[in-house]
Design an enzyme around this catalytic site. Structure first.
Site, short mmCIF file in Angstrom:
data_model
loop_
_atom_site.label_atom_id
_atom_site.label_comp_id
_atom_site.label_asym_id
_atom_site.label_seq_id
_atom_site.Cartn_x
_atom_site.Cartn_y
_atom_site.Cartn_z
N LYS A 277 33.11 53.03 60.57
CA LYS A 277 32.19 52.43 59.63
C LYS A 277 32.37 53.05 58.26
CE LYS A 277 27.29 52.39 58.82
NZ LYS A 277 26.02 52.87 59.25
N LYS B 250 32.02 57.90 60.65
CA LYS B 250 31.13 57.27 59.68
C LYS B 250 31.31 57.96 58.34
CE LYS B 250 26.37 56.22 58.60
NZ LYS B 250 24.99 56.20 59.04
#
Ligand code: PBG
Length: 325
Positions: free
Chosen positions: A250, A197
């Site tokens: 992400k 992330k």
């Protein structure tokens, strides 16, 4: 003399042939649809930077999930917008917290629908950080945060969550969550870990939707530097060792290379989160008449799947499912 692929494109049945040799096909079942659940009765607050997305009270969240189910979408990902926030993120692991209540309501109404719950503290912290903050220094206290995250995951599993999805990026959280889930009798609850992330500016609209913008500082001490790809592989490796069942990258579009490398590096299912800023960019351009929304959304999401995503988390999920049917 035409090359082979051109020959396939030029016959009279070229439409059918193109379809026959198509390598990547989107299906509604590829998708998980994020929903922001808020307290109150009959609430539908539009999120201004995400046209078409609302903060929904539980009754509307159930209705929206029903709509997603009817469109063939596999699951929803629940984020909570609680009434009150504090410095211990109590709302995150309250058995009667907003996500726990919404999970129960959705699972009661639709036992077959996959409910994934976001495991993070930022939405419940008065300061908006994903972990506990040390007074004075403002430092994020990793290990204390793990206990709260683990309690959050267990309370969500208790409420009926099918999958828990830690998005906080604290070190060691997958192991902490796995052990708490196992101790509490949820050995079969999978963890979808936001393994890679990035500290991304593309989360801007989400922070409006979840009311979780940090009050001071930023998330760079716990989220990844966008310049690094090998580090993502390391994070993925560690999360798998700690017990992740699905690994996630992400955002999606600016990180397709990372997605591809993660897919090559593991045989676990790989998820990609096409985040709020990706959605907002396309919506804004489409509203201006600058892009053909449907064509661009399908192209972007096909690219994400082609790069390696087995699961796509996207705010476009319902409209895509409609276009595909
Ligand atoms: C919370 C969280 C964020 C997103 C998902 N979980 C925001 C953040 O890290 O600031 C972003 C999702 C999106 O932008 O759609 N930790």
């Amino acid at each position: 003399m035409p090359f082979p692929m051109q020959r396939l494109r030029r016959t009279r049945s070229s439409r059918a042939l193109r379809s026959l040799v198509r390598e990547t096909r989107l299906s509604p079942s590829d998708f998980v649809y994020p929903i922001f659940v808020t307290v109150g009765e009959d609430v539908r607050n539009p999120v201004s930077s995400m046209p078409g997305i609302f903060q929904l009270s539980i009754n509307h969240a159930v209705a929206e999930t029903r709509r997603a189910q009817e469109l063939g979408i596999s699951g929803v990902l629940l984020f909570g917008v609680p009434e009150e926030k504090d410095e211990a993120a109590s709302g995150a692991y309250d058995p009667e917290g907003i996500v726990q209540l919404a999970t129960r309501a959705i699972k009661d109404a639709m036992p077959e629908m996959i409910v994934v719950t976001d495991v993070c503290l930022c939405e419940y912290m008065s300061h908006g950080h994903c972990g506990v903050v040390e007074k004075g220094t403002g430092e994020i206290l990793n290990d204390i945060s793990l206990e709260l995250l683990a309690r959050t995951a267990a309370s969500q599993a208790e409420a009926g969550a099918d999958v828990v999805a830690p998005s906080d990026m604290m070190d060691g959280r997958v192991a902490a969550i796995r052990s708490e889930l196992d101790n509490e009798g949820f050995q079969n609850t999978p963890i979808m870990a936001y393994a890679a992330k990035y500290a991304s500016a593309f989360y801007g609209p989400f922070r409006e939707a979840a009311e979780s913008a940090p009050a001071f500082g930023d998330r760079r001490s716990y989220q990844m530097d966008p310049a690094n790809a090998r580090e993502a592989l390391l994070e993925v490796e560690l999360d798998i060792e700690e017990g992740a069942d699905i690994v996630m990258v992400k955002p999606a579009l600016p990180y397709l290379d990372v997605l591809h490398r993660v897919k090559e590096a593991t045989n676990l299912p790989v998820a990609a989160y096409s985040v709020s800023g990706e959605y907002a960019m396309i919506k804004a351009a489409a509203q201006n008449g600058w892009l053909d929304e449907r064509a661009v959304v399908l192209e972007a999401l096909t690219g994400i799947k082609r790069a390696g995503a087995d699961i796509i988390v996207s705010y476009h999920a319902p409209e895509v499912a409609r276009w595909l049917s």
